[in-house]
Design a protein around this motif. Sequence first.
Motif, PDB file in Angstrom:
ATOM      1  N   UNK A 100       4.109   4.091   2.566  1.00  0.00           N
ATOM      2  CA  UNK A 100       4.799   4.868   1.432  1.00  0.00           C
ATOM      3  C   UNK A 100       4.755   4.053   0.181  1.00  0.00           C
ATOM      4  N   UNK A 101       5.559   2.840   0.092  1.00  0.00           N
ATOM      5  CA  UNK A 101       5.494   2.044  -1.030  1.00  0.00           C
ATOM      6  C   UNK A 101       4.334   1.416  -1.837  1.00  0.00           C
ATOM      7  N   UNK A 102       3.310   1.624  -0.863  1.00  0.00           N
ATOM      8  CA  UNK A 102       1.999   0.953  -1.479  1.00  0.00           C
ATOM      9  C   UNK A 102       1.156   2.178  -1.911  1.00  0.00           C
ATOM     10  N   UNK A 103       1.337   3.434  -1.388  1.00  0.00           N
ATOM     11  CA  UNK A 103       0.768   4.694  -1.833  1.00  0.00           C
ATOM     12  C   UNK A 103       1.315   4.819  -3.124  1.00  0.00           C
ATOM     13  N   UNK A 104       2.542   4.810  -3.580  1.00  0.00           N
ATOM     14  CA  UNK A 104       3.130   5.186  -4.877  1.00  0.00           C
ATOM     15  C   UNK A 104       3.074   3.953  -5.597  1.00  0.00           C
ATOM     16  N   UNK A 105       2.090   2.802  -5.631  1.00  0.00           N
ATOM     17  CA  UNK A 105       1.876   1.661  -6.352  1.00  0.00           C
ATOM     18  C   UNK A 105       3.240   0.776  -6.971  1.00  0.00           C
ATOM     19  N   UNK A 106       4.050   1.023  -5.854  1.00  0.00           N
ATOM     20  CA  UNK A 106       5.427   0.296  -6.102  1.00  0.00           C
ATOM     21  C   UNK A 106       5.181  -1.279  -5.592  1.00  0.00           C
ATOM     22  N   UNK A 107       4.495  -1.214  -4.512  1.00  0.00           N
ATOM     23  CA  UNK A 107       4.290  -2.489  -3.825  1.00  0.00           C
ATOM     24  C   UNK A 107       2.749  -2.608  -3.570  1.00  0.00           C
ATOM     25  N   UNK A 108       2.504  -3.955  -3.457  1.00  0.00           N
ATOM     26  CA  UNK A 108       1.541  -4.498  -2.798  1.00  0.00           C
ATOM     27  C   UNK A 108       1.550  -4.488  -1.298  1.00  0.00           C
ATOM     28  N   UNK A 109       0.626  -4.440  -0.298  1.00  0.00           N
ATOM     29  CA  UNK A 109       0.906  -4.513   0.874  1.00  0.00           C
ATOM     30  C   UNK A 109       1.480  -5.684   1.378  1.00  0.00           C
ATOM     31  N   UNK A 110       0.788  -6.903   0.780  1.00  0.00           N
ATOM     32  CA  UNK A 110       1.668  -8.136   0.926  1.00  0.00           C
ATOM     33  C   UNK A 110       3.097  -8.324   0.886  1.00  0.00           C
ATOM     34  N   UNK A 111       3.625  -7.437  -0.221  1.00  0.00           N
ATOM     35  CA  UNK A 111       5.130  -7.451  -0.715  1.00  0.00           C
ATOM     36  C   UNK A 111       5.952  -7.015   0.682  1.00  0.00           C
ATOM     37  N   UNK A 112       5.532  -6.058   1.315  1.00  0.00           N
ATOM     38  CA  UNK A 112       6.147  -5.510   2.340  1.00  0.00           C
ATOM     39  C   UNK A 112       6.068  -6.319   3.556  1.00  0.00           C
ATOM     40  N   UNK A 113       4.830  -6.647   4.027  1.00  0.00           N
ATOM     41  CA  UNK A 113       4.518  -7.176   5.145  1.00  0.00           C
ATOM     42  C   UNK A 113       5.163  -8.744   5.167  1.00  0.00           C
ATOM     43  N   UNK A 114       5.022  -9.378   4.132  1.00  0.00           N
ATOM     44  CA  UNK A 114       5.818 -10.894   4.196  1.00  0.00           C
ATOM     45  C   UNK A 114       7.351 -10.609   4.215  1.00  0.00           C
ATOM     46  N   UNK A 115       7.889  -9.560   3.506  1.00  0.00           N
ATOM     47  CA  UNK A 115       9.411  -9.677   3.640  1.00  0.00           C
ATOM     48  C   UNK A 115       9.893  -9.086   5.145  1.00  0.00           C
ATOM     49  N   UNK A 116       8.959  -8.336   5.734  1.00  0.00           N
ATOM     50  CA  UNK A 116       9.068  -7.907   7.182  1.00  0.00           C
ATOM     51  C   UNK A 116       9.202  -9.053   7.982  1.00  0.00           C
ATOM     52  N   UNK A 117       8.352 -10.060   7.940  1.00  0.00           N
ATOM     53  CA  UNK A 117       8.137 -11.156   8.605  1.00  0.00           C
ATOM     54  C   UNK A 117       9.474 -12.038   8.213  1.00  0.00           C
ATOM     55  N   UNK A 118       9.813 -12.043   7.078  1.00  0.00           N
ATOM     56  CA  UNK A 118      10.854 -13.032   6.626  1.00  0.00           C
ATOM     57  C   UNK A 118      12.166 -12.642   7.063  1.00  0.00           C
TER      58      UNK A 118
END
Length: 215
Positions: A100-118
């Motif tokens: 959802x955050x990627x579709x709305x152009x609020x975040x790149x995929x790497x923004x979300x995947x990286x913080x999930x792992x962190x």
Amino acid sequence: ALITSLGLVHSLKIVVGRARPDLVLKHNYPYTKWYEFGSQFVADGFFYGSFPSGHTAGVFMLMSFSYILIFDPTKSLKFKIAGWIWGGLTLIYTSLMIIGRSMTLDHWLSDSISITLMCWMSIHLLFFYVFKIPQQLEYINRHQAYPALSRYWEFKILWRLLILTLCVMCIIIGFRAIWIQRFPCLVLAVIPALVLFYVLSKNLLNVYIESMSHF
């Protein structure tokens, strides 16, 4: 949750300064990788950096409840099963948030995947290696009482961790100001941040050792 969301997420947003997809695609901001410093800088005014995704981090923090249910040695099998179900639902919810955050152009995929792992790494380290929750629960189960610790001792550790995170932010921002040759006055924050980091880290270590020695 406070350390991960406030400390990890927002410190990275301010330090990294990555532009959001909307700014890159519609307003010609330069694109940067997740591991690179972006075009935005703290001295330009308050901004909402793209890396990492705070919404995703907030959702994934629900995973901490699964750890309590699954890895509590005093809980029955039905609690552990409930923990695995909760963890699965959390992963689904997190995945939907990432999309959802990627579709709305609020975040790149790497923004979300990286913080999930962190966040997952932070939860795991805090649970097993920092606060050693299973050992605490076994202690209580064995002695039917909690050791003679000061109130809110975990919070005393965590607020120090948060301040240490802020110190690291000031150090990086100060050196980055010199590197990009903008707002060099920010380098003045480096020395007090280094001093505070040194003093507080020693104090944190003493508080931690004293508290965890009971377990």
